[in-house]
Design an enzyme around this catalytic site. Structure first.
Site, PDB file in Angstrom:
ATOM      1  N   CYS A   1       0.842  -1.204   0.000  1.00 56.57           N
ATOM      2  CA  CYS A   1       0.000   0.000   0.000  1.00 56.57           C
ATOM      3  C   CYS A   1       0.874   1.250   0.000  1.00 56.57           C
ATOM      4  CB  CYS A   1      -0.944  -0.014   1.201  1.00 56.57           C
ATOM      5  SG  CYS A   1      -2.052   1.412   1.233  1.00 56.57           S
TER       6      CYS A   1
ATOM      7  N   CYS B   1      -0.663   4.132   2.036  1.00 54.21           N
ATOM      8  CA  CYS B   1      -0.543   4.012   3.497  1.00 54.21           C
ATOM      9  C   CYS B   1       0.880   4.307   3.964  1.00 54.21           C
ATOM     10  CB  CYS B   1      -0.910   2.596   3.945  1.00 54.21           C
ATOM     11  SG  CYS B   1      -2.341   1.877   3.142  1.00 54.21           S
ATOM     12  N   ASP B   2       1.867   3.781   3.241  1.00 49.99           N
ATOM     13  CA  ASP B   2       3.246   3.768   3.742  1.00 49.99           C
ATOM     14  C   ASP B   2       4.232   4.636   2.957  1.00 49.99           C
ATOM     15  OD1 ASP B   2       2.404   1.867   5.637  1.00 49.99           O
ATOM     16  OD2 ASP B   2       2.655   0.255   4.190  1.00 49.99           O
TER      17      ASP B   2
END
Length: 315
Positions: free
Chosen positions: A134, A137-138
């Site tokens: 992701c 997300c990261d």
């Protein structure tokens, strides 16, 4: 006394939410079960530019959020649980969750897909630490750092376009010669490769990860043509090599194709599986069109099919 629902929808992606919106408007009073920790793969899309009506594009996270709000507006009940088994009681289905037991006359399976793993040592252990699927997300964890992307389809190209803006350098690894994403995305990526911030390694696959105290230091990659090995410095690793169907709890009961996707071949109800009363929608079904809008439309079809099916049952 058991409370038997008319319809239970399993899955909280575009197929599941669309099915619940249509089922609610058909007065079927659906229950939607989201899963415990699994988010729709669509939430990982940085920007969707081909969703009708969104001329400036929309993020996958925002689109799913809008669908959920619309679902709640039409009084669909949403429960967070994970179904681990379904038992056919002939007149109804018993759904066994990790936290609850449910009963329903019909079911829509809209559980979508899960990211594929690449199969290297310690991969599962390192997910969420130095390996991610992701980039939304990261990605910001690797601001001004070196990142490596493994892929070749739309997801990996979207990751590159997103990380290009924040990272110091990108290694892009693809095991074949040519990328298989959308042409407009591929054109965009090749324009950026010319600027020398991206090192593109086609016909290579990852061989090994090298860490020190859970910090990623480098990886080795191996040529698929001449077996040559290269070592690349990197701080983060994004593995985006596609998805597999999320159907473990019904795998032995449904007709599946060779890749594990649900086959639909009922002539009267096009969304019904081989089990009478169980319908399917979204990326979990066997077709070549893995697009959010196709998943959404199949959710609509499943809800309409169920209304017709329930009317016939009543008669």
């Amino acid at each position: 006394m058991k409370k038997i629902k008319k319809i239970i929808i399993i899955g909280s992606g575009p197929a599941g939410y669309t099915a619940s919106i249509y089922a609610s408007r058909l007065n079927l009073k659906p229950l939607l079960i989201t899963g415990l920790n699994k988010k729709s793969q669509l939430t990982k899309s940085y920007k969707i530019e081909n969703w009708p009506g969104e001329k400036n594009g929309i993020s996958g996270l925002k689109l799913i959020s809008n669908m959920k709000k619309q679902t709640l507006k039409f009084k669909t009940k949403i429960i967070k649980d994970e179904i681990i088994n379904i038992i056919n009681k002939k007149k109804y289905f018993k759904l066994i969750g990790k936290n609850n037991i449910f009963y329903s006359l019909t079911i829509i399976i809209a559980t979508g897909t899960l990211p594929k793993k690449i199969g290297i040592k310690n991969e599962k252990k390192l997910y969420g630490k130095i390996i991610s699927n992701c980039f939304l997300c990261d990605g910001f964890l690797y601001k001004n750092k070196i990142v490596t992307i493994i892929g070749g389809g739309n997801s990996s190209i979207e990751a590159l376009l997103f990380l290009y803006k924040i990272s110091k350098k990108i290694n892009f690894i693809y095991r074949k010669k040519k990328l298989k994403g959308e042409k407009i995305l591929i054109k965009n990526i090749y324009n950026k490769i010319k600027k020398k911030k991206i090192n593109f390694y086609n016909n290579y696959k990852i061989k090994k990860i090298y860490t020190k105290k859970n910090i990623l230091k480098k990886i080795s990659i191996k040529s698929t043509i001449n077996k040559k090995i290269k070592f690349l410095k990197t701080n983060g690793l994004f593995i985006l090599i596609g998805n597999k169907p999320n159907i473990k709890f019904l795998k032995k009961k449904l007709n599946l194709d060779k890749n594990g996707y649900i086959i639909l071949n009922n002539k009267k109800y096009i969304s019904m599986t081989n089990i009478k009363g169980i319908f399917a929608a979204g990326d979990i079904i066997s077709n070549q069109y893995k697009q959010a809008i196709i998943a959404s439309s199949s959710g609509c079809i499943a809800a309409i099919d169920i209304e017709k099916y329930l009317k016939k049952m009543k008669k």
